[in-house]
Scaffold this active site. Structure first.
Site, PDB file in Angstrom:
ATOM      1  N   SER A 422       0.697  -1.333   0.104  1.00  0.00           N
ATOM      2  CA  SER A 422      -0.110  -0.181   0.169  1.00  0.00           C
ATOM      3  C   SER A 422       1.049   1.261   0.128  1.00  0.00           C
ATOM      4  O   SER A 422       1.785   1.106   0.569  1.00  0.00           O
ATOM      5  CB  SER A 422      -0.998  -0.197   1.496  1.00  0.00           C
ATOM      6  OG  SER A 422      -1.412   1.402   1.554  1.00  0.00           O
ATOM      7  N   ASP A 423      -0.094   2.014  -0.949  1.00  0.00           N
ATOM      8  CA  ASP A 423       0.664   3.491  -0.228  1.00  0.00           C
ATOM      9  C   ASP A 423       0.477   4.120   0.922  1.00  0.00           C
ATOM     10  O   ASP A 423      -0.476   3.657   1.368  1.00  0.00           O
ATOM     11  CB  ASP A 423       0.760   4.412  -2.193  1.00  0.00           C
ATOM     12  CG  ASP A 423       1.380   5.766  -2.175  1.00  0.00           C
ATOM     13  OD1 ASP A 423       2.196   5.669  -0.689  1.00  0.00           O
ATOM     14  OD2 ASP A 423       1.244   6.325  -2.954  1.00  0.00           O
ATOM     15  N   LYS A 424       1.168   5.288   0.918  1.00  0.00           N
ATOM     16  CA  LYS A 424       0.452   6.090   2.046  1.00  0.00           C
ATOM     17  C   LYS A 424      -0.490   7.188   1.883  1.00  0.00           C
ATOM     18  O   LYS A 424      -2.023   6.935   2.055  1.00  0.00           O
ATOM     19  CB  LYS A 424       0.997   6.413   3.167  1.00  0.00           C
ATOM     20  CG  LYS A 424       1.106   7.756   4.357  1.00  0.00           C
ATOM     21  CD  LYS A 424       1.726   8.371   5.134  1.00  0.00           C
ATOM     22  CE  LYS A 424       2.578   9.050   4.469  1.00  0.00           C
ATOM     23  NZ  LYS A 424       1.235  11.038   4.346  1.00  0.00           N
ATOM     24  N   LEU A 740       4.654   1.789   1.447  1.00  0.00           N
ATOM     25  CA  LEU A 740       5.609   2.192   0.927  1.00  0.00           C
ATOM     26  C   LEU A 740       5.519   3.605   1.008  1.00  0.00           C
ATOM     27  O   LEU A 740       3.916   4.747   0.364  1.00  0.00           O
ATOM     28  CB  LEU A 740       5.820   2.056  -0.478  1.00  0.00           C
ATOM     29  CG  LEU A 740       6.037   0.354  -0.597  1.00  0.00           C
ATOM     30  CD1 LEU A 740       5.562   0.127  -2.129  1.00  0.00           C
ATOM     31  CD2 LEU A 740       6.598  -0.070   0.165  1.00  0.00           C
TER      32      LEU A 740
END
Length: 861
Positions: A422-424, A740
């Site tokens: 996942s991205d933030k 990430l």
């Protein structure tokens, strides 16, 4: 009909250093003749393309797998890709022969039921895709009908060459050349989330020659011809020329509006259709709907092979025994009349008897491969998809959209998910910024705790008061102690005040003009002026509330302008060459000030800063700059580092609180110094050649130096609703989560605690880079850290112990090299949580690319 332009009359493209990739006016048209550049578009003359050789595709799109004619053959072909169905089909055919030990109906009926149910399910799901396509194809857009009149037309009827008018918050029906917009200089804001997943708005700008076409009537006699590249899937390139009024003008990617992107913060735009339907770039990047098969279904094929092999062995043994019995014992059974029998039981033809019995045995023992299991699986899949669609817990109240199982073939894959990458920003967070804190001249302002601080405190059993202002204990994570701010707001400040969008700041020292009583009032004034002037936003007056809203490229800029307004510095007007700010709470009373824009150096991901050079009403030339702290700090003058130590401390605290930070600085310029630099800058700006951007960057570097630090901002990107609870449930289900992010390690760790990604009692493995000039020494140290981490996990005696791996981008670059990546990934998959911080977009893509390959290697031993 359009009624003139929006009040904000500004040609921003003349202010920009890089002008959105626009080339110098002296640059000639593109060479578009030859292979791959044969498309000709007659603007406002769609009838010209209805005959060969310009017979272009229609704008009708379809994402379905089947058509009415192809459904039966295609779906049957897909169904009999299953090994089990092939076996059942063969058994059903054999059951029609006299060798079958029972009625053919008992074999054909179950097969017809399974195949029919699967085909019906496929047909229903494809019908839903068809209805979604029809909803898109039947959308309406205004097009130039005739004599300056615009009328509604369905998307599927839009043709190449049509001039269309797209209004705010509407999608573009095809790939368009931007002609003009509601802004005087022809800019518009575009959201490309459906194309590249990015939520930040992109700015597009029309050519100067088409800017006068700003009303419906202007297109009455408009004609032109576009020669450009053929349809291709490249989203970020475009080569072409516009021939208009006997002149040829070069076209650039910044003038192209792509299908499925949305118009935002702009009242309307006019555009001419270049690519339609499957010629559009988004459809060029699409693939045909694949035949999706789950891993369990593929594994069942192998099981069928094993069972069929076992069935064949059993049948061969039975047939061999039968042939021997017929040959040696059948002659003695006189009552069976062996001298007058069929070939199937003829002692003189034991081979024929054995082969016939083999067919019978295969049918008789065929229940070793249960067709009832397939019937049950298909029924369960359909019911599961129905339950998913009706699940109230997966219903989104904000958008009114329920969960949609677009295909039921992959239901069981949900239970096979092991790791989530996942991205933030925009995933764990909302990408909606609130101005929360700031540091000015070494003094921290803002007392409200961030949502991340509160969530992290709750996760780590730390009590906060209901307003989130006072902590009763310190948060401990690893070897570090994090203490929330204990500053108390002024007693004069109202506890309950009107909520302001993009502004959650609380501190009585700054509000209602109280900043004038601060010892650093002059720096606070300069800080607010930088917020109000250093930006590219456009104000719009809300007549209902009497306040200004701001159309900005990013949510951060909007939050800064709201904060400046609340502090008494309201940006209310922008013209071609000036920015106007209404400054309240000054000793001389409320004042409207004009700042003349001399140069504007835009923010890019590479520069990580934005600079504006202005001349105030006193004639003083001031450079105002905002950007990443690492970039700004490197450009400070010796005398400009007075507040560096305190500001750095505050930035670290803000980072630990999960806030997004920017540093603000300024510099006063002498007239002669500016004039000399501006001459160099204009030479670079008007140059032609491949080194133009390098010259512009060099010119910017010459000016953006010897800065004086003013302070820093801290805005909050709030967590998505229910994120900690969701991650906690995923962890309980045994799923691993990798995040990430580009944040600092301290920020990422604190957000990890807030999101339940890091939990109390979880053992952290932090891998960092050794400060050394030797690459070999750095790599050896990283390898040792990875090995030690793996050993720590192997030697852990507690079976319920959980580990978290934390690594920064610089270290990750070494860890993902060929000789270390599998060791690193081996350690990572043994950890319950992985946080990769300070990673670049390229590194994010690299991790996502390597991880599936590594998983396949592990699963396949």
């Amino acid at each position: 009909m359009a009624k003139g332009k929006i009040r904000a009359k500004i040609r921003r493209s003349q202010l920009y250093t890089f002008a959105f990739g626009k080339k110098s006016a002296q640059a000639g048209p593109h060479p578009v003749d030859g292979l791959g550049c044969s498309r000709v578009v007659h603007c406002n003359q769609p009838h010209m393309h209805r005959k060969k050789p310009l017979h272009y595709r229609s704008n009708y799109i379809s994402t379905t797998k089947y058509t009415f004619l192809t459904f039966l053959p295609k779906s049957l072909h897909e169904q009999f890709h299953r090994v089990a169905n092939l076996y059942f089909l063969a058994a059903a055919i054999l059951s029609l022969t006299p060798l079958s030990p029972f009625s053919a109906v008992s074999m054909i009926a179950p097969l017809a039921f399974v195949v029919g149910l699967s085909m019906a399910k496929e047909g229903l799901e494809d019908w839903k895709r068809f209805m979604q396509d029809m909803n898109v194809n039947n959308r309406k857009v205004k097009f130039h009908k005739e004599e300056g009149i615009f009328d509604d037309k369905q998307w599927q009827q839009v043709e190449v060459g049509d001039v269309v008018k797209v209004e705010k918050d509407k999608f573009f029906p095809a790939d368009l050349l931007l002609l003009s917009s509601s802004y005087e200089d022809g800019i518009c804001y575009v959201e490309t989330m459906n194309l590249d997943g990015e939520t930040n708005l992109k700015v597009k700008r029309a050519m100067d020659v088409t800017l006068p076409f700003d009303e419906d009537e202007d297109f009455k006699n408009f004609t032109g011809m576009i020669k450009c590249e053929d349809p291709n899937p490249s989203l970020y390139t475009f080569v072409g020329n516009l021939e208009y009024d006997r002149q040829t003008y070069a076209l650039e990617p910044g003038q192209i509006l792509l299908r499925d992107s949305k118009l935002r913060n702009t009242a309307y735009v006019y555009g001419v259709v270049i690519f339609t339907g499957f010629d559009s770039k988004v459809m060029q990047n699409s693939t045909k709907s694949p035949s999706k098969r789950s891993r369990i279904e593929k594994k069942m094929d192998y099981i069928i092979y094993v069972l069929f092999s076992l069935l064949l062995v059993i049948s061969l043994i039975s047939s061999l025994a039968f042939a021997l019995k017929i040959k040696f014992q059948m002659p003695d059974w006189w009552y069976m009349r062996p001298d007058d029998t069929e070939d199937f039981y003829n002692p003189k033809k034991p081979l024929v008897s054995g082969l016939s019995h083999l067919v019978t045995a295969l049918i008789l023992y065929g229940y070793l491969i249960p067709i009832s299991l397939y019937v049950s699986i298909e029924v369960v899949k359909v019911l599961q998809a129905s339950f998913i669609n009706q699940d109230l817990l997966m219903y989104d109240d904000d958008t009114g959209i329920p969960a949609q199982a677009r295909t039921s073939n992959l239901n069981e894959e949900l239970g096979q998910v092991d790791t989530i990458l996942s991205d933030k920003t925009g995933t764990l967070t909302c990408n909606q910024m609130d101005f929360l804190k700031c540091s000015i001249a070494g003094t921290a302002y803002g007392v409200r705790a961030s949502e991340v601080e509160r969530a992290a405190a709750q996760q780590m059993a730390t009590d906060l008061d209901p307003e989130g202002r006072k902590p009763s204990a310190s948060m401990k994570k690893g070897k570090q102690d994090i203490e929330l701010e204990t500053v108390v707001t002024s007693t004069d400040e109202k506890v309950y005040r009107r909520p302001i969008k993009f502004f959650s700041f609380e501190d009585g020292r700054m509000m209602e003009g109280n900043w004038r009583n601060e010892p650093n009032a002059d720096m606070i004034m300069l800080f607010c002026r930088i917020l109000a002037v250093c930006h590219t936003a456009i104000p719009e007056l809300n007549e209902e509330t009497g306040t200004y809203t701001y159309e900005a490229e990013s949510p951060d800029e909007g939050a800064f302008l709201v904060a400046a307004r609340e502090f008494g510095f309201e940006f209310y007007k922008r013209t071609q060459s000036s920015v106007f700010v209404r400054e309240s709470y000054l000793a001389s009373g409320p004042t409207e000030r004009e700042y003349k824009i001399l140069n504007l150096l835009e923010f890019t991901s590479k520069r990580k800063r934005m600079t504006v050079i202005v001349r105030d009403e006193d004639g003083q030339i001031i450079l105002m700059c905002k950007g990443a702290d690492s970039i700004i700090f490197d450009r400070l003058a010796k005398k400009g580092k007075m507040y560096l130590e305190d500001t750095t401390k505050h930035l670290n605290n803000y980072g630990e609180a999960g806030l997004r930070t920017l540093a603000l600085a300024y510099r006063k310029l002498e007239e002669s110094e500016y004039s000399a630099w501006n001459d160099e800058f204009m030479k670079a700006k008007t140059s032609i050649g491949s080194d133009r951007y390098a010259m512009l960057e060099k010119a910017a570097e010459m000016m953006e130096k010897d800065l004086i630090l003013v302070g820093a901002t801290a805005v909050e990107d709030k967590l998505q609703k229910g994120v900690p609870h969701c991650i906690d449930k995923l962890a309980q289900a045994g799923l691993k989560l990798w995040v990430l992010t580009g944040d600092k390690m301290e920020t990422a760790i604190n957000i990890g605690f807030a999101c339940s990604l890091l939990r109390e009692g979880m053992k952290q493995i932090c891998i960092t880079t050794l400060e050394s000039d030797s690459k070999e020494a750095i790599k050896e140290n990283i390898l040792m850290q990875i090995t030690n981490g793996s050993q720590m996990i192997k030697l852990e005696k507690d079976p319920y112990a959980a580990f978290a791996l934390i690594i920064d981008g610089k270290t990750l670059a070494y860890a993902l090299e060929e000789d270390t990546k599998f060791l690193f990934l081996g350690l990572a998959v043994d950890c319950a949580s992985v946080i990769c911080c300070r990673v670049s977009p390229k590194q994010k893509a690299l991790v996502r690319f390597i991880f599936p390959s590594f998983s396949c290697l592990i699963n396949g031993n």
